[in-house]
Design a protein around this motif. Structure first.
Motif, PDB file in Angstrom:
ATOM      1  N   ASN A  50     -10.897 -22.149  -5.281  1.00 53.57           N
ATOM      2  CA  ASN A  50     -11.178 -21.171  -6.315  1.00 53.57           C
ATOM      3  C   ASN A  50     -12.620 -21.299  -6.783  1.00 53.57           C
ATOM      4  O   ASN A  50     -13.339 -22.218  -6.381  1.00 53.57           O
ATOM      5  N   GLN A  61     -14.989 -20.827 -10.442  1.00 50.38           N
ATOM      6  CA  GLN A  61     -14.874 -20.721 -11.888  1.00 50.38           C
ATOM      7  C   GLN A  61     -16.247 -20.444 -12.488  1.00 50.38           C
ATOM      8  O   GLN A  61     -17.245 -21.067 -12.092  1.00 50.38           O
ATOM      9  N   PHE A 115     -18.384 -20.560 -16.051  1.00 51.65           N
ATOM     10  CA  PHE A 115     -18.390 -21.187 -17.366  1.00 51.65           C
ATOM     11  C   PHE A 115     -19.577 -20.681 -18.175  1.00 51.65           C
ATOM     12  O   PHE A 115     -20.588 -20.257 -17.628  1.00 51.65           O
ATOM     13  N   LEU A 123     -18.593 -27.022 -22.015  1.00 53.79           N
ATOM     14  CA  LEU A 123     -18.423 -25.847 -21.167  1.00 53.79           C
ATOM     15  C   LEU A 123     -17.167 -25.093 -21.570  1.00 53.79           C
ATOM     16  O   LEU A 123     -16.108 -25.696 -21.781  1.00 53.79           O
ATOM     17  N   LEU A 137     -11.642 -17.534 -13.832  1.00 53.03           N
ATOM     18  CA  LEU A 137     -11.334 -18.285 -12.623  1.00 53.03           C
ATOM     19  C   LEU A 137     -10.821 -17.298 -11.582  1.00 53.03           C
ATOM     20  O   LEU A 137      -9.932 -16.477 -11.877  1.00 53.03           O
ATOM     21  N   GLY A 166      -9.292 -30.459  -6.922  1.00 52.81           N
ATOM     22  CA  GLY A 166      -9.883 -29.712  -8.033  1.00 52.81           C
ATOM     23  C   GLY A 166     -11.282 -30.125  -8.417  1.00 52.81           C
ATOM     24  O   GLY A 166     -11.816 -29.632  -9.408  1.00 52.81           O
ATOM     25  N   PHE A 180     -20.990 -27.733  -8.920  1.00 54.19           N
ATOM     26  CA  PHE A 180     -21.642 -26.788  -9.817  1.00 54.19           C
ATOM     27  C   PHE A 180     -22.962 -26.283  -9.264  1.00 54.19           C
ATOM     28  O   PHE A 180     -23.677 -26.998  -8.551  1.00 54.19           O
ATOM     29  N   GLY A 181     -23.311 -25.056  -9.674  1.00 50.05           N
ATOM     30  CA  GLY A 181     -24.670 -24.568  -9.515  1.00 50.05           C
ATOM     31  C   GLY A 181     -25.514 -25.064 -10.687  1.00 50.05           C
ATOM     32  O   GLY A 181     -25.003 -25.693 -11.622  1.00 50.05           O
ATOM     33  N   GLN A 182     -26.805 -24.762 -10.611  1.00 49.99           N
ATOM     34  CA  GLN A 182     -27.727 -25.223 -11.652  1.00 49.99           C
ATOM     35  C   GLN A 182     -27.667 -24.374 -12.920  1.00 49.99           C
ATOM     36  O   GLN A 182     -28.165 -24.770 -13.961  1.00 49.99           O
ATOM     37  N   TYR A 238      -4.505 -33.974 -13.847  1.00 48.62           N
ATOM     38  CA  TYR A 238      -5.808 -34.339 -13.309  1.00 48.62           C
ATOM     39  C   TYR A 238      -6.841 -34.448 -14.424  1.00 48.62           C
ATOM     40  O   TYR A 238      -6.876 -33.606 -15.338  1.00 48.62           O
ATOM     41  N   TYR A 254     -11.191 -35.717 -15.115  1.00 43.41           N
ATOM     42  CA  TYR A 254     -12.479 -35.876 -14.429  1.00 43.41           C
ATOM     43  C   TYR A 254     -13.555 -36.333 -15.424  1.00 43.41           C
ATOM     44  O   TYR A 254     -13.516 -35.965 -16.602  1.00 43.41           O
ATOM     45  N   TYR A 271     -17.777 -36.108 -15.615  1.00 42.97           N
ATOM     46  CA  TYR A 271     -19.016 -35.570 -15.056  1.00 42.97           C
ATOM     47  C   TYR A 271     -20.175 -36.060 -15.920  1.00 42.97           C
ATOM     48  O   TYR A 271     -20.017 -36.364 -17.097  1.00 42.97           O
ATOM     49  N   GLN A 304     -24.240 -34.714 -16.890  1.00 44.90           N
ATOM     50  CA  GLN A 304     -25.148 -33.568 -16.793  1.00 44.90           C
ATOM     51  C   GLN A 304     -26.556 -34.015 -17.094  1.00 44.90           C
ATOM     52  O   GLN A 304     -26.830 -34.558 -18.178  1.00 44.90           O
ATOM     53  N   GLY A 337     -32.155 -30.562 -14.384  1.00 41.81           N
ATOM     54  CA  GLY A 337     -32.597 -30.430 -13.005  1.00 41.81           C
ATOM     55  C   GLY A 337     -31.588 -30.878 -11.965  1.00 41.81           C
ATOM     56  O   GLY A 337     -31.760 -30.603 -10.784  1.00 41.81           O
ATOM     57  N   MET A 338     -30.532 -31.587 -12.410  1.00 38.55           N
ATOM     58  CA  MET A 338     -29.521 -32.095 -11.464  1.00 38.55           C
ATOM     59  C   MET A 338     -28.193 -31.385 -11.636  1.00 38.55           C
ATOM     60  O   MET A 338     -27.307 -31.479 -10.794  1.00 38.55           O
ATOM     61  N   GLY A 339     -28.032 -30.702 -12.742  1.00 44.59           N
ATOM     62  CA  GLY A 339     -26.760 -30.037 -12.993  1.00 44.59           C
ATOM     63  C   GLY A 339     -25.661 -31.027 -13.340  1.00 44.59           C
ATOM     64  O   GLY A 339     -25.918 -32.170 -13.707  1.00 44.59           O
ATOM     65  N   LEU A 340     -24.423 -30.593 -13.195  1.00 45.41           N
ATOM     66  CA  LEU A 340     -23.263 -31.448 -13.461  1.00 45.41           C
ATOM     67  C   LEU A 340     -22.802 -32.101 -12.165  1.00 45.41           C
ATOM     68  O   LEU A 340     -22.644 -31.424 -11.142  1.00 45.41           O
ATOM     69  N   LEU A 370     -19.978 -35.072 -10.466  1.00 43.95           N
ATOM     70  CA  LEU A 370     -18.726 -35.782 -10.696  1.00 43.95           C
ATOM     71  C   LEU A 370     -18.912 -37.283 -10.532  1.00 43.95           C
ATOM     72  O   LEU A 370     -19.446 -37.749  -9.526  1.00 43.95           O
ATOM     73  N   TYR A 392     -12.654 -39.421 -10.873  1.00 44.82           N
ATOM     74  CA  TYR A 392     -11.575 -38.540 -11.259  1.00 44.82           C
ATOM     75  C   TYR A 392     -10.234 -39.247 -11.082  1.00 44.82           C
ATOM     76  O   TYR A 392     -10.160 -40.324 -10.477  1.00 44.82           O
ATOM     77  N   GLU A 412     -18.991 -38.157  -6.836  1.00 40.64           N
ATOM     78  CA  GLU A 412     -20.292 -38.081  -6.164  1.00 40.64           C
ATOM     79  C   GLU A 412     -21.247 -39.201  -6.579  1.00 40.64           C
ATOM     80  O   GLU A 412     -22.023 -39.699  -5.759  1.00 40.64           O
ATOM     81  N   PHE A 451     -19.413 -35.454 -19.727  1.00 38.00           N
ATOM     82  CA  PHE A 451     -18.335 -34.522 -20.020  1.00 38.00           C
ATOM     83  C   PHE A 451     -17.058 -34.969 -19.325  1.00 38.00           C
ATOM     84  O   PHE A 451     -17.070 -35.362 -18.154  1.00 38.00           O
ATOM     85  N   TYR A 504      -6.435 -25.076 -10.485  1.00 33.05           N
ATOM     86  CA  TYR A 504      -7.324 -26.178 -10.793  1.00 33.05           C
ATOM     87  C   TYR A 504      -8.252 -25.808 -11.936  1.00 33.05           C
ATOM     88  O   TYR A 504      -9.287 -26.437 -12.102  1.00 33.05           O
ATOM     89  N   GLN A 551     -10.305 -25.897 -14.947  1.00 24.60           N
ATOM     90  CA  GLN A 551     -10.648 -27.094 -15.702  1.00 24.60           C
ATOM     91  C   GLN A 551     -11.069 -26.751 -17.114  1.00 24.60           C
ATOM     92  O   GLN A 551     -11.753 -25.757 -17.351  1.00 24.60           O
ATOM     93  N   PHE A 556     -12.940 -28.392 -20.492  1.00 28.12           N
ATOM     94  CA  PHE A 556     -13.931 -29.428 -20.776  1.00 28.12           C
ATOM     95  C   PHE A 556     -13.921 -29.863 -22.235  1.00 28.12           C
ATOM     96  O   PHE A 556     -13.628 -29.069 -23.132  1.00 28.12           O
TER      97      PHE A 556
END
Lengths: 113, 114
Positions: free
Chosen positions: A32, A34, A36, A44, A49, A99, A103-105, B31, B33, B35, B37, B40-43, B45, B48, B59, B90, B101, B103, B105
């Motif tokens: 999937n 999502q 945010f 977030l 979704l 799950g 993420f993108g930036q 589940y 998780y 993360y 943040q 410049g690197m984003g979120l 993982l 989990y 990661e 987070f 799935y 999520q 936060f």
């Protein structure tokens, strides 16, 4: 390895304008996708979704589409308002990844009055 | 229904100190998780869990440990903090399984390591 890219990185529009945020992903085997919203200094909030079998989802002024074969999703915001100003993040879940989100930036959106 | 909560909201540590971040959810999610943040690197993982008593690496797991002794709680530990662990952390949770799935936060913990 899945990579997610969001374009543009930042967008500034006048109030009332319709706008499109783009998200692309390299591996089309997703479960999937999502979208945010993140306000400065906050967590977030899930907006929409889309399951891999779906083409789009709508919530109020928001519409998200998914083209899994081309690895793309768009988030359409109608009649933008200053309260829509935030960072918008796109994230995908792989088919066997429990799950876990990639993420993108993000796109930083500013809607000015 | 509080959703996902995180404790503490802010913390400053000196290099080498240890601490534990607590995540709690009241949605009966399987589940959970963690993360981080970074600009410049984003979120990304960290770790989990797919159920009580289980944990797995994400990661960027180095320097962190986790435990899930109760279904509703997921703890993230830093045994010897380093400046590179300065970040916003987070926690998230989801129902799991094949239904969804999606999520949810928590509000985040802002950690500074000096």
């Amino acid at each position: 390895k899945q990579e997610v890219t969001q374009i543009p990185a930042a967008l500034s529009v006048p109030e009332g304008e319709n706008l499109v945020l783009n998200c692309s992903f390299t591996d089309s085997a997703i479960y999937n996708l999502q979208w945010f919203r993140q306000d400065p200094g906050k967590g977030l909030t899930s907006l929409l979704l889309i399951q891999s079998s779906q083409r789009e989802q709508t919530s109020g002024r928001l519409n998200a589409s998914l083209d899994k074969s081309s690895g793309r999703s768009t988030l359409y915001i109608a009649a933008s308002q200053p309260g829509d100003s935030a960072t918008y993040l796109c994230a995908v879940t792989g088919g066997t990844s429990y799950g876990k989100l990639t993420f993108g930036q993000g796109t930083i959106l500013t809607v000015h009055p | 229904n509080a959703g996902v909560t995180q404790t503490p909201k802010f913390r400053v540590l000196k290099t080498g100190q240890s601490m534990t971040l607590l995540c709690a959810q009241d949605m009966n999610h399987e589940y959970m998780y963690w993360y981080r943040q970074d600009p410049g690197m984003g979120l990304r993982l960290i770790h989990y869990s797919v159920g009580e008593g289980t944990t797995a690496k994400g990661e960027v797991p180095d320097g962190y440990n986790v435990s899930r002794l109760k279904k509703q709680n997921f703890l993230l530990g830093l045994e010897s903090a380093a400046p590179s662990q300065t970040s916003v952390y987070f926690c998230a949770s989801s129902y799991g399984g094949m239904t969804s799935y999606e999520q949810y936060f928590g509000p985040g913990t802002r950690l500074t390591v000096t």
